[in-house]
Design a protein around this motif. Structure first.
Motif, mmCIF file in Angstrom:
data_model
loop_
_atom_site.group_PDB
_atom_site.id
_atom_site.type_symbol
_atom_site.label_atom_id
_atom_site.label_comp_id
_atom_site.label_asym_id
_atom_site.label_seq_id
_atom_site.Cartn_x
_atom_site.Cartn_y
_atom_site.Cartn_z
ATOM 1 N N VAL A 52 35.371 44.780 42.431
ATOM 2 C CA VAL A 52 36.247 43.838 42.281
ATOM 3 C C VAL A 52 36.483 42.772 43.378
ATOM 4 C CG1 VAL A 52 39.057 43.888 42.497
ATOM 5 C CG2 VAL A 52 37.890 45.585 40.949
ATOM 6 N N VAL A 66 37.215 36.663 51.033
ATOM 7 C CA VAL A 66 36.813 37.518 49.782
ATOM 8 C C VAL A 66 35.731 38.419 50.043
ATOM 9 C CG1 VAL A 66 36.026 37.248 47.206
ATOM 10 C CG2 VAL A 66 37.486 35.404 48.466
ATOM 11 N N HIS A 68 33.720 41.661 47.510
ATOM 12 C CA HIS A 68 33.651 42.321 46.304
ATOM 13 C C HIS A 68 33.209 43.775 46.803
ATOM 14 C CE1 HIS A 68 33.486 38.588 43.865
ATOM 15 N NE2 HIS A 68 33.250 37.908 45.203
ATOM 16 N N VAL A 103 44.614 45.609 40.157
ATOM 17 C CA VAL A 103 44.322 44.112 40.133
ATOM 18 C C VAL A 103 44.147 43.732 38.548
ATOM 19 C CG1 VAL A 103 43.095 44.353 42.207
ATOM 20 C CG2 VAL A 103 41.758 44.583 40.110
ATOM 21 N N GLN A 107 39.987 39.627 38.425
ATOM 22 C CA GLN A 107 39.381 39.980 39.619
ATOM 23 C C GLN A 107 38.183 40.910 39.777
ATOM 24 O OE1 GLN A 107 43.657 39.769 41.979
ATOM 25 N NE2 GLN A 107 42.034 40.890 43.072
ATOM 26 N N SER A 109 34.323 41.520 39.110
ATOM 27 C CA SER A 109 33.179 41.023 39.203
ATOM 28 C C SER A 109 32.002 41.730 38.853
ATOM 29 C CB SER A 109 33.014 40.538 40.854
ATOM 30 O OG SER A 109 33.218 41.576 41.537
#
Length: 252
Positions: A52, A66, A68, A103, A107, A109
């Motif tokens: 995420v 950001v 992940h 989330v 969002q 990934s």
């Protein structure tokens, strides 16, 4: 899972962005598998987690930070993913390892599950592996303790090559139909019960992409017009999640 060797890629990398989008598009396959895993008496998955994108606004920076990171103990309501963060952030201070998180699906990934020696999903992982030397790939795979196979051949569903029909309907949805019928006969109130968020069993089976279970529930009188507290029907969910094989069942 062993401690992983980390390989970084720029967020602006167009191939990595394609991997993000592919993971989001195919996330329903991950949830379908996990839905059935939660119903198994004997677990079949060795690993199941979702990556995420977490963000945080930082003073004096024009764009958010950001990162992940991976989440396990995943649940999914058709719109939002919840679970437990299993990584230590590098820069973020608004989340930490072990935090419960929730989330929206946009969002996501990446997603990954493994069973019987094969891995499924792992789009960002495979993109990173494609940039490595053979030695680096071996080191990477050894650190995960998994065989990721060919980075050009990403699997979505169990035994999809041997049984391509598994890309449409999960084999357990087919094999468990008789027991599901017996369950509904024994517990008929399960057909009309709604949870605190307004979800019925029909909503949940539709979100998981189980055409057989959806058809059986309708035969037993499930009301397909019922909306969740957020205003969505089972048909709304199958449309937004791309379960095209269930749309005619709910439109009929």
């Amino acid at each position: 899972m062993k401690e992983k060797v980390v390989f970084y890629a720029e967020a602006e990398d167009p191939e990595m962005i394609k991997a993000f989008y592919r993971a989001q598009e195919t996330f329903p396959y991950f949830w379908r598998e996990l839905h059935w895993e939660y119903r198994r008496i004997v677990p079949a998955l060795d690993l199941a987690c979702v990556k995420v994108a977490f963000m945080q606004e930082v003073p004096d920076r024009a764009t958010p930070v950001v990162e992940h990171m991976w989440v396990n103990d995943v649940e999914f309501d058709g719109d939002h993913i919840s679970g437990v963060l299993i990584n230590d952030p590098n820069e973020l201070t608004n989340v930490k390892n072990g935090d419960p998180v929730k989330v929206p699906i946009d969002q996501v990934s990446d997603w990954l599950f493994s069973t019987r020696g094969n891995t499924y999903g792992g789009f960002t992982i495979q993109q990173l592996r494609s940039t490595m030397s053979e030695e680096e790939r071996n080191e990477h795979d050894d650190a995960w303790g998994l065989d990721f196979g060919d980075y050009n051949d990403i699997l979505l569903a169990y035994q999809q090559k041997e049984h391509p029909e598994n890309l449409i309907e999960h084999p357990m949805s087919v094999n468990m139909d008789e027991s599901f019928i017996e369950f509904l006969k024994e517990y008929p109130l399960e057909i009309t019960n709604r949870d605190a968020a307004g979800y019925t069993l029909l909503h949940k089976e539709a979100i998981a992409g189980n055409r057989g279970s959806v058809a059986t529930l309708l035969k037993f009188g499930a009301d397909k017009s019922i909306q969740t507290n957020s205003g969505k029907t089972a048909l709304d969910f199958v449309r937004q999640l791309g379960w095209k094989h269930i749309v005619p069942v709910l439109e009929g």
